[in-house]
Design an enzyme around this catalytic site. Sequence first.
Site, PDB file in Angstrom:
ATOM      1  N   TYR A 115      46.404  42.030  52.433  1.00  0.00           N
ATOM      2  CA  TYR A 115      45.257  41.908  53.033  1.00  0.00           C
ATOM      3  C   TYR A 115      44.730  40.870  53.358  1.00  0.00           C
ATOM      4  CZ  TYR A 115      40.237  43.637  53.543  1.00  0.00           C
ATOM      5  OH  TYR A 115      39.048  43.857  53.746  1.00  0.00           O
ATOM      6  N   ASP A 124      46.846  32.694  52.530  1.00  0.00           N
ATOM      7  CA  ASP A 124      45.348  33.493  52.258  1.00  0.00           C
ATOM      8  C   ASP A 124      45.014  33.261  50.739  1.00  0.00           C
ATOM      9  OD1 ASP A 124      43.266  34.817  51.934  1.00  0.00           O
ATOM     10  OD2 ASP A 124      44.010  36.354  53.169  1.00  0.00           O
ATOM     11  N   LYS A 139      35.759  34.140  47.847  1.00  0.00           N
ATOM     12  CA  LYS A 139      35.573  34.679  46.386  1.00  0.00           C
ATOM     13  C   LYS A 139      35.234  33.691  45.626  1.00  0.00           C
ATOM     14  CE  LYS A 139      38.116  38.888  47.143  1.00  0.00           C
ATOM     15  NZ  LYS A 139      39.007  39.333  48.178  1.00  0.00           N
TER      16      LYS A 139
HETATM   17  C1  LIG Z   1      39.031  39.721  49.704  1.00  0.00           C
HETATM   18  C2  LIG Z   1      40.086  39.265  50.579  1.00  0.00           C
HETATM   19  C3  LIG Z   1      39.729  38.850  51.901  1.00  0.00           C
HETATM   20  C4  LIG Z   1      38.694  39.330  52.424  1.00  0.00           C
HETATM   21  O1  LIG Z   1      37.355  38.802  51.890  1.00  0.00           O
HETATM   22  P1  LIG Z   1      36.017  39.162  51.941  1.00  0.00           P
HETATM   23  O2  LIG Z   1      35.059  38.478  51.506  1.00  0.00           O
HETATM   24  O3  LIG Z   1      35.903  40.614  51.333  1.00  0.00           O
HETATM   25  O4  LIG Z   1      35.815  39.661  53.509  1.00  0.00           O
HETATM   26  C5  LIG Z   1      40.701  38.316  52.742  1.00  0.00           C
HETATM   27  N1  LIG Z   1      41.967  37.950  51.888  1.00  0.00           N
HETATM   28  C6  LIG Z   1      42.363  38.167  50.582  1.00  0.00           C
HETATM   29  C7  LIG Z   1      43.604  37.780  50.201  1.00  0.00           C
HETATM   30  C8  LIG Z   1      41.506  38.737  49.845  1.00  0.00           C
HETATM   31  O5  LIG Z   1      41.864  38.996  48.409  1.00  0.00           O
END
Ligand SMILES: *Cc1c(COP(=O)(O)O)cnc(C)c1O
Length: 409
Positions: A128, A221, A249
Amino acid sequence: MPGGVSSPVRAFKSVGGNPVVFDRVKGAYAWDVDGNKYIDYVGTWGPAIIGHADDTVLEALNKQMQKGTSFGAPCALENELAKMVIDAVPSVEMVRFCNSGTEACMGMIRLVRAYTKRDRVIKFEGCYHGHADAFLVQAGSGVATLGLPDSPGVPKGATAGTLCATYNDLASVEEILKENEVAAIILEPVVGNSGFIAPTKEFLQGLRDLSTKYGCLLVFDEVMTGFRIAYGGAQEYFGVTPDITTMGKVIGGGLPVGAYGGRKDIMEMVAPAGPMYQAGTLSGNPLAMTAGIETLKRLKQPGSYEHLEKVTSRLIDGILEAGKAAGHEVCGGHISGMFGLFFCKGPVTAFHEATASDTKKFGRWHRMMLERGVYLAPSQYEAGFTGLCHTEEDVDYTLKMAKEVFALL
Ligand SMILES: *Cc1c(COP(=O)(O)O)cnc(C)c1O
């Protein structure tokens, strides 16, 4: 509100089919509006790594609030957090702040395309990268090159350049690279968004080598893994350095922050240093920067990651042991303060293996643990998180409840 929530995964049911609505959080715990207390292994999906509503963070936020919450102009706190990120994360020489992980990934994909002058990107099934159009593809290997969107409303054109490969499978990546001019290989260096799936060191190093061989960029990511797997993220832990890194995060310490950064020659493409446009009214606001700075300061103190490792290994090893002793097929694992459990024999090394998990059983497990005051991620396809506030006693209680639940499942 659609589904009664502001983000889909929150729409899980608890006792009597009612949703859980939280009232307050502190340390490792959350309390719902009915006054029930939970040990929280979600931690607002990762940001609460030093514990919820930490006194030092709150004090710094209170102080900052008196000076204003948003300038829409540079503030010195951005420099302070930027320096901390650059010092910590091996690949980052320059950084741009934004407001969420999604925004970070949107900026990142435009940047890799701008820099390489190529349109196609490789992502992995089950990874994701936020909800931007280009990433909403998870097509199985058979339709990999078709890049079909997962959600209505995403035009085919938006995902036509998104090619899907299989996690921990270098051959699936090279097959695509041979046939396509690719701007970047983008991945979660430890997967948390199809449940917890660890990479092999050979896989990450292999992607580094393939990127160099085929002239594309490597993007980690680290929105979830940054400052969680290690202070310098998964790239420090595995000793493999990408070209670009996205973050979110943890670096916001519970306030909305995202960031992307990397090699200076690439980052200098970003406006106003370069021609690639990306902007944000509230980006780098002093309140969010303050929460990030104070959170990272605490994490940097000696013993943080040792604590996460110790607590998390006891937790997940204990859960797996209890599950097996009760006759269930379970597998799972952890790295540092990130863990996961699948209801299948395993091992799970890629998304298609995660789908073998008994999700109905997982649903019952989740609800029964919740009824016993243990709040775990509500979906089989999400990781769990621990923080500096989780104690041996919290783990003892959780394992006791896990034994009870496994016997009833
Ligand atoms: C949570 C997450 C996102 C998206 O971040 P948001 O702050 O929810 O938009 C993107 N990449 C990874 C790996 C994530 O865990």
